[in-house]
Design an enzyme around this catalytic site. Structure first.
Site, PDB file in Angstrom:
ATOM      1  N   ILE A  20       0.816  -1.220   0.000  1.00  0.00           N
ATOM      2  CA  ILE A  20       0.000   0.000   0.000  1.00  0.00           C
ATOM      3  C   ILE A  20       0.847   1.267   0.000  1.00  0.00           C
ATOM      4  O   ILE A  20       0.300   2.371  -0.019  1.00  0.00           O
ATOM      5  CB  ILE A  20      -0.971   0.023   1.204  1.00  0.00           C
ATOM      6  CG1 ILE A  20      -0.224  -0.131   2.535  1.00  0.00           C
ATOM      7  CG2 ILE A  20      -2.021  -1.066   1.053  1.00  0.00           C
ATOM      8  CD1 ILE A  20      -1.121  -0.010   3.758  1.00  0.00           C
ATOM      9  N   GLY A  21       2.161   1.114  -0.002  1.00  0.00           N
ATOM     10  CA  GLY A  21       3.020   2.288  -0.025  1.00  0.00           C
ATOM     11  C   GLY A  21       4.476   1.887  -0.103  1.00  0.00           C
ATOM     12  O   GLY A  21       4.831   0.718   0.085  1.00  0.00           O
ATOM     13  N   SER A  24      12.029   5.350   0.080  1.00  0.00           N
ATOM     14  CA  SER A  24      13.389   5.066  -0.362  1.00  0.00           C
ATOM     15  C   SER A  24      13.980   3.835   0.327  1.00  0.00           C
ATOM     16  O   SER A  24      14.771   3.110  -0.279  1.00  0.00           O
ATOM     17  CB  SER A  24      14.281   6.283  -0.091  1.00  0.00           C
ATOM     18  OG  SER A  24      13.800   7.429  -0.764  1.00  0.00           O
ATOM     19  N   SER A  26      11.908   1.710   2.529  1.00  0.00           N
ATOM     20  CA  SER A  26      10.865   0.910   3.164  1.00  0.00           C
ATOM     21  C   SER A  26       9.744   0.586   2.186  1.00  0.00           C
ATOM     22  O   SER A  26       9.585   1.239   1.158  1.00  0.00           O
ATOM     23  CB  SER A  26      10.281   1.647   4.375  1.00  0.00           C
ATOM     24  OG  SER A  26       9.640   2.844   3.957  1.00  0.00           O
ATOM     25  N   VAL A  27       8.994  -0.454   2.543  1.00  0.00           N
ATOM     26  CA  VAL A  27       7.772  -0.822   1.829  1.00  0.00           C
ATOM     27  C   VAL A  27       6.681  -0.990   2.878  1.00  0.00           C
ATOM     28  O   VAL A  27       6.940  -1.503   3.970  1.00  0.00           O
ATOM     29  CB  VAL A  27       7.945  -2.143   1.040  1.00  0.00           C
ATOM     30  CG1 VAL A  27       6.648  -2.537   0.353  1.00  0.00           C
ATOM     31  CG2 VAL A  27       9.062  -2.011   0.015  1.00  0.00           C
ATOM     32  N   VAL A  28       5.472  -0.508   2.577  1.00  0.00           N
ATOM     33  CA  VAL A  28       4.359  -0.612   3.517  1.00  0.00           C
ATOM     34  C   VAL A  28       3.343  -1.613   2.971  1.00  0.00           C
ATOM     35  O   VAL A  28       2.928  -1.515   1.814  1.00  0.00           O
ATOM     36  CB  VAL A  28       3.685   0.751   3.751  1.00  0.00           C
ATOM     37  CG1 VAL A  28       2.571   0.617   4.791  1.00  0.00           C
ATOM     38  CG2 VAL A  28       4.716   1.787   4.204  1.00  0.00           C
ATOM     39  N   LYS A  43       5.143  -1.419   8.098  1.00  0.00           N
ATOM     40  CA  LYS A  43       6.233  -0.698   7.431  1.00  0.00           C
ATOM     41  C   LYS A  43       7.499  -1.541   7.562  1.00  0.00           C
ATOM     42  O   LYS A  43       8.027  -1.717   8.650  1.00  0.00           O
ATOM     43  CB  LYS A  43       6.427   0.679   8.070  1.00  0.00           C
ATOM     44  CG  LYS A  43       7.448   1.560   7.385  1.00  0.00           C
ATOM     45  CD  LYS A  43       7.473   2.943   8.037  1.00  0.00           C
ATOM     46  CE  LYS A  43       8.444   3.880   7.351  1.00  0.00           C
ATOM     47  NZ  LYS A  43       8.459   5.229   7.988  1.00  0.00           N
ATOM     48  N   ASP A 136       8.084  17.867   9.134  1.00  0.00           N
ATOM     49  CA  ASP A 136       7.741  17.418   7.783  1.00  0.00           C
ATOM     50  C   ASP A 136       6.230  17.277   7.629  1.00  0.00           C
ATOM     51  O   ASP A 136       5.739  16.292   7.064  1.00  0.00           O
ATOM     52  CB  ASP A 136       8.445  16.103   7.447  1.00  0.00           C
ATOM     53  CG  ASP A 136       8.445  15.804   5.945  1.00  0.00           C
ATOM     54  OD1 ASP A 136       8.270  16.757   5.155  1.00  0.00           O
ATOM     55  OD2 ASP A 136       8.623  14.633   5.565  1.00  0.00           O
TER      56      ASP A 136
END
Length: 229
Positions: A20-21, A24, A26-28, A43, A136
């Protein structure tokens, strides 16, 4: 393109589903608890890709998420470590992020914008009470529990967040140029009020459908911004 997980992949007590995301480093993934079926977002971070500074940022993010429990702050359920990877098991937000919501509405109704800003303010108050600055804030880092006008907004992504004592100043250049306070952009020292500039930029985008300044990179935004002064 979204990756497809291996069939029946399990992380801890969670059955991993679709991606779902991504970022740089990581992958979710969407996942469900194997016993009670609770939906979560996992995550997945490859630690070998992180330099010392990024490792420190990750540890800081974990510390903050473990410390704070509030309905307008994304919740950290668990941390699962395996060789070479850390998995942060986070609250799943079905509504996606505020950027997606703005794109779907073009211009958000004033009452809805007020609803979201009140929740953002409540989350930021908790950060202030804990002497934290996010650094951020932007629509992509504000998640929504559902995809309707009554959604609960949750502040997420604390990779740039840090502790800042009252009357203390920071000087690191970080954040997203379109939402970055001018004192940060000018490499000046700044305090927690820098987050409020980002809030103003988010409110502008909510009610107009566009960012207050434009540019493809920090230099373009810098010149666009200061052409008004």
């Amino acid at each position: 393109m979204a990756q497809t997980p291996s069939r029946g992949r399990v992380v801890g007590d969670y059955l991993v589903g679709r991606q779902i995301g991504s970022g740089s480093f990581s992958v979710v993934w969407h996942a469900r608890h194997r016993v009670h079926g609770t939906e979560v977002a996992i995550k997945e971070i490859v630690t070998g890709r992180l330099n010392k500074k990024l490792q420190e940022s990750l540890m800081s993010e974990i510390f903050i998420l473990k410390k704070i429990y509030h309905p307008n702050i994304i919740r950290l359920h668990d941390i699962i470590e395996v060789p070479g990877k850390i998995h942060l098991v986070l609250e799943y937000c079905r509504g996606g992020d505020l950027s997606m919501y703005i794109q779907s509405c073009v211009r958000v109704p004033e009452a809805t914008a007020k609803h979201f800003m009140q929740q953002l303010a409540a989350g930021l108050q908790v950060l202030r009470d804990n002497n934290l600055i996010h650094r951020d804030l932007k629509p992509q880092n504000l998640l929504l529990s559902t995809n309707d006008n009554n959604s609960v907004l949750k502040i997420a992504d604390f990779g740039f967040a840090r502790s800042l004592q009252p009357r203390g100043l920071a000087e690191t250049l970080c954040g997203s140029p379109l939402y970055m306070a001018p004192e940060i952009m000018q490499l000046q020292k700044y305090d927690a009020k820098a987050d409020l500039w980002s809030v103003g930029a988010i409110l502008f985008q909510l009610v107009t459908g566009r960012t207050p300044f434009t540019g493809n990179n920090q230099i373009q935004v810098f010149f666009f911004f200061f052409s008004f002064f």
